[in-house]
Design an enzyme around this catalytic site. Sequence first.
Site, PDB file in Angstrom:
ATOM      1  N   ARG A  36       3.217  45.288  14.255  1.00 53.52           N
ATOM      2  CA  ARG A  36       2.278  44.305  13.636  1.00 53.52           C
ATOM      3  C   ARG A  36       2.495  43.875  12.428  1.00 53.52           C
ATOM      4  O   ARG A  36       1.872  43.264  11.983  1.00 53.52           O
ATOM      5  CB  ARG A  36       0.844  44.666  14.111  1.00 53.52           C
ATOM      6  CG  ARG A  36       0.683  44.308  15.814  1.00 53.52           C
ATOM      7  CD  ARG A  36      -0.763  44.645  16.013  1.00 53.52           C
ATOM      8  NE  ARG A  36      -0.779  46.259  15.897  1.00 53.52           N
ATOM      9  CZ  ARG A  36      -0.822  47.045  17.230  1.00 53.52           C
ATOM     10  NH1 ARG A  36      -0.299  46.250  18.150  1.00 53.52           N
ATOM     11  NH2 ARG A  36      -1.094  48.207  16.950  1.00 53.52           N
ATOM     12  N   HIS A  66      14.111  47.315  18.934  1.00 54.14           N
ATOM     13  CA  HIS A  66      13.629  45.888  19.464  1.00 54.14           C
ATOM     14  C   HIS A  66      12.937  45.577  18.060  1.00 54.14           C
ATOM     15  O   HIS A  66      12.186  46.282  17.379  1.00 54.14           O
ATOM     16  CB  HIS A  66      12.813  45.950  20.473  1.00 54.14           C
ATOM     17  CG  HIS A  66      12.374  44.498  21.147  1.00 54.14           C
ATOM     18  ND1 HIS A  66      12.014  43.634  20.370  1.00 54.14           N
ATOM     19  CD2 HIS A  66      12.539  44.153  22.295  1.00 54.14           C
ATOM     20  CE1 HIS A  66      11.875  42.632  21.210  1.00 54.14           C
ATOM     21  NE2 HIS A  66      12.168  42.663  22.316  1.00 54.14           N
ATOM     22  N   TYR A  69       7.623  41.322  16.842  1.00 52.94           N
ATOM     23  CA  TYR A  69       7.533  39.875  17.363  1.00 52.94           C
ATOM     24  C   TYR A  69       7.005  39.169  16.360  1.00 52.94           C
ATOM     25  O   TYR A  69       7.012  37.716  16.819  1.00 52.94           O
ATOM     26  CB  TYR A  69       6.387  40.034  18.592  1.00 52.94           C
ATOM     27  CG  TYR A  69       6.794  40.969  19.860  1.00 52.94           C
ATOM     28  CD1 TYR A  69       7.886  40.672  20.285  1.00 52.94           C
ATOM     29  CD2 TYR A  69       6.117  41.960  20.040  1.00 52.94           C
ATOM     30  CE1 TYR A  69       8.223  41.276  21.598  1.00 52.94           C
ATOM     31  CE2 TYR A  69       6.276  42.746  21.088  1.00 52.94           C
ATOM     32  CZ  TYR A  69       7.480  42.445  21.824  1.00 52.94           C
ATOM     33  OH  TYR A  69       7.836  43.261  22.968  1.00 52.94           O
ATOM     34  N   HIS A 106      14.038  38.588  19.635  1.00 54.17           N
ATOM     35  CA  HIS A 106      13.801  37.286  19.989  1.00 54.17           C
ATOM     36  C   HIS A 106      14.089  36.432  18.949  1.00 54.17           C
ATOM     37  O   HIS A 106      13.899  36.721  17.794  1.00 54.17           O
ATOM     38  CB  HIS A 106      12.135  37.455  20.335  1.00 54.17           C
ATOM     39  CG  HIS A 106      11.722  38.236  21.570  1.00 54.17           C
ATOM     40  ND1 HIS A 106      10.483  38.263  21.849  1.00 54.17           N
ATOM     41  CD2 HIS A 106      12.268  39.056  22.329  1.00 54.17           C
ATOM     42  CE1 HIS A 106      10.061  38.953  22.820  1.00 54.17           C
ATOM     43  NE2 HIS A 106      11.501  39.563  22.950  1.00 54.17           N
ATOM     44  N   GLU A 146      17.869  37.901  22.694  1.00 55.38           N
ATOM     45  CA  GLU A 146      17.322  37.916  23.802  1.00 55.38           C
ATOM     46  C   GLU A 146      17.134  36.561  24.470  1.00 55.38           C
ATOM     47  O   GLU A 146      16.436  35.821  23.701  1.00 55.38           O
ATOM     48  CB  GLU A 146      16.076  38.751  23.787  1.00 55.38           C
ATOM     49  CG  GLU A 146      15.513  38.852  25.213  1.00 55.38           C
ATOM     50  CD  GLU A 146      14.322  39.921  25.111  1.00 55.38           C
ATOM     51  OE1 GLU A 146      14.352  40.732  24.218  1.00 55.38           O
ATOM     52  OE2 GLU A 146      13.428  39.966  26.005  1.00 55.38           O
ATOM     53  N   ASP A 180      17.005  39.247  29.785  1.00 57.28           N
ATOM     54  CA  ASP A 180      15.728  39.649  30.271  1.00 57.28           C
ATOM     55  C   ASP A 180      15.348  39.169  31.651  1.00 57.28           C
ATOM     56  O   ASP A 180      15.290  37.706  31.743  1.00 57.28           O
ATOM     57  CB  ASP A 180      14.380  39.345  29.139  1.00 57.28           C
ATOM     58  CG  ASP A 180      13.078  40.018  29.665  1.00 57.28           C
ATOM     59  OD1 ASP A 180      12.639  39.577  30.483  1.00 57.28           O
ATOM     60  OD2 ASP A 180      12.679  40.546  28.786  1.00 57.28           O
ATOM     61  N   HIS A 183      11.972  36.761  31.705  1.00 57.56           N
ATOM     62  CA  HIS A 183      12.221  35.567  30.951  1.00 57.56           C
ATOM     63  C   HIS A 183      13.115  34.638  31.562  1.00 57.56           C
ATOM     64  O   HIS A 183      12.988  33.364  31.798  1.00 57.56           O
ATOM     65  CB  HIS A 183      12.675  35.918  29.643  1.00 57.56           C
ATOM     66  CG  HIS A 183      12.062  36.822  28.827  1.00 57.56           C
ATOM     67  ND1 HIS A 183      12.517  37.211  27.631  1.00 57.56           N
ATOM     68  CD2 HIS A 183      10.904  37.277  28.893  1.00 57.56           C
ATOM     69  CE1 HIS A 183      11.427  38.127  27.061  1.00 57.56           C
ATOM     70  NE2 HIS A 183      10.544  38.134  28.053  1.00 57.56           N
ATOM     71  N   HIS A 217      17.116  43.771  30.057  1.00 53.99           N
ATOM     72  CA  HIS A 217      15.700  44.184  30.119  1.00 53.99           C
ATOM     73  C   HIS A 217      15.176  43.900  31.651  1.00 53.99           C
ATOM     74  O   HIS A 217      15.081  42.646  32.051  1.00 53.99           O
ATOM     75  CB  HIS A 217      14.854  43.372  29.384  1.00 53.99           C
ATOM     76  CG  HIS A 217      14.741  43.514  27.895  1.00 53.99           C
ATOM     77  ND1 HIS A 217      14.407  42.812  26.900  1.00 53.99           N
ATOM     78  CD2 HIS A 217      15.241  44.961  27.340  1.00 53.99           C
ATOM     79  CE1 HIS A 217      14.520  43.640  25.501  1.00 53.99           C
ATOM     80  NE2 HIS A 217      15.047  44.758  25.933  1.00 53.99           N
ATOM     81  N   ASP A 230       5.704  33.861  30.153  1.00 52.84           N
ATOM     82  CA  ASP A 230       6.460  35.348  29.904  1.00 52.84           C
ATOM     83  C   ASP A 230       5.192  36.246  29.904  1.00 52.84           C
ATOM     84  O   ASP A 230       4.586  36.761  29.090  1.00 52.84           O
ATOM     85  CB  ASP A 230       6.749  35.066  28.219  1.00 52.84           C
ATOM     86  CG  ASP A 230       7.212  36.521  27.945  1.00 52.84           C
ATOM     87  OD1 ASP A 230       7.510  37.610  28.804  1.00 52.84           O
ATOM     88  OD2 ASP A 230       7.816  36.742  26.801  1.00 52.84           O
ATOM     89  N   HIS A 232       4.921  40.047  31.897  1.00 54.76           N
ATOM     90  CA  HIS A 232       5.785  40.977  32.545  1.00 54.76           C
ATOM     91  C   HIS A 232       5.100  41.593  33.651  1.00 54.76           C
ATOM     92  O   HIS A 232       3.628  41.865  33.483  1.00 54.76           O
ATOM     93  CB  HIS A 232       6.126  42.197  31.657  1.00 54.76           C
ATOM     94  CG  HIS A 232       7.247  41.726  30.647  1.00 54.76           C
ATOM     95  ND1 HIS A 232       7.600  42.276  29.796  1.00 54.76           N
ATOM     96  CD2 HIS A 232       7.581  40.213  30.423  1.00 54.76           C
ATOM     97  CE1 HIS A 232       8.799  41.584  28.669  1.00 54.76           C
ATOM     98  NE2 HIS A 232       8.581  40.350  29.172  1.00 54.76           N
ATOM     99  N   GLU A 262      10.539  47.011  30.388  1.00 53.58           N
ATOM    100  CA  GLU A 262       9.318  46.758  29.319  1.00 53.58           C
ATOM    101  C   GLU A 262       8.458  46.276  30.313  1.00 53.58           C
ATOM    102  O   GLU A 262       7.670  45.387  30.014  1.00 53.58           O
ATOM    103  CB  GLU A 262      10.032  45.312  28.454  1.00 53.58           C
ATOM    104  CG  GLU A 262      10.977  45.828  27.619  1.00 53.58           C
ATOM    105  CD  GLU A 262      11.302  44.531  26.923  1.00 53.58           C
ATOM    106  OE1 GLU A 262      11.684  43.543  27.479  1.00 53.58           O
ATOM    107  OE2 GLU A 262      11.549  44.536  25.631  1.00 53.58           O
TER     108      GLU A 262
HETATM  109 ZN    ZN Z   1       8.870  39.156  27.844  1.00 54.65          ZN
HETATM  110 MN    MN Z   2      12.032  41.243  24.000  1.00 57.42          MN
HETATM  111 MN    MN Z   3      12.535  41.749  27.042  1.00 54.41          MN
END
Ligand code: ZN
Ligand code: MN
Ligand code: MN
Length: 285
Positions: A36, A66, A69, A106, A146, A180, A183, A217, A230, A232, A262
């Site tokens: 974050r 990874h 975000y 991403h 991704e 992914d 996705h 993923h 999106d 999961h 994930e």
């Molecule tokens: Zn996702």
């Molecule tokens: Mn990702």
């Molecule tokens: Mn992913």
Amino acid sequence: MLLGCHLSIAGGLEQTVARAQELRINALQIFSHNARSWKMGALKPDEARKFIERRRQAHIEYTVIHTIYLINLASPDPKNFQLSVQALKDEVQRAGELQIPHVNTHIGAHMGQGVEKGLERIAEAINAVLASPQARSAPHVKILLENSAGEGTELGATFAELGAILNSIKEKKRVGVCLDTCHAFAAGYDLTTPHGLEKTLQELERQIGLERVELIHLNDSKFPLGSRRDRHEHIGQGRIGIEGFRLIVNHPALRDKPFILETPKDDELSDLRNLAAIRSVRYDS
Ligand code: ZN
Ligand code: MN
Ligand code: MN
């Protein structure tokens, strides 16, 4: 089979290896710092050395970082764009220090600039990262782009868009792709039938090249095909379903690539259940 999950680094990098051993996985994905926050403190040489050693002892054969975000490589805001480029440079450097081959990211959203401008911006960002001293210090590290679900103005929901970015990269050997499953499915690529998967992989081969897919993923999807959402879901409990994953993890074009889960972490056993679901449909694993 190379199979693992995204694990928290709370408690330190070494703890993550211990957790991976408990789960009996040989692949691992981590955030390299607090996801974050833009801030990344320098890694202590001792910390890196211990992590590399513990990982070797635990027979973890594949590791990927990874990115956080917050990154938007297409951001029209100069400040945010600059922070995103800087963050990706730092992650590449850190991957080098930790002997991790891949940094998965991403790519971002165009936020109203339009697709073409957004894709240009992303290629510009990645070219800048690869030309940086940080990337020069880590010559073996590749950046993986991704595919997205296509929520809002997110780019990279189609293989054509990812392919367009790759075409604008100067150092092509240093960039690959992560597929992914949630996705892709949310973006409208059907992976649940032999015919759908075959068509999807043909399109992937045409636009990108299957050899450039370096990571998968594995996530089920809460929402239906083409929903562009999106969310999961646990393996086998979403709209892809366990038979979809049977096709995906055994497909000759995909089966030797690293698979990372994930999936949601509802409780202590979530990862174990999702790993067991994948192992139960994999042939000769
Ligand atoms: Zn996702
Ligand atoms: Mn990702
Ligand atoms: Mn992913």
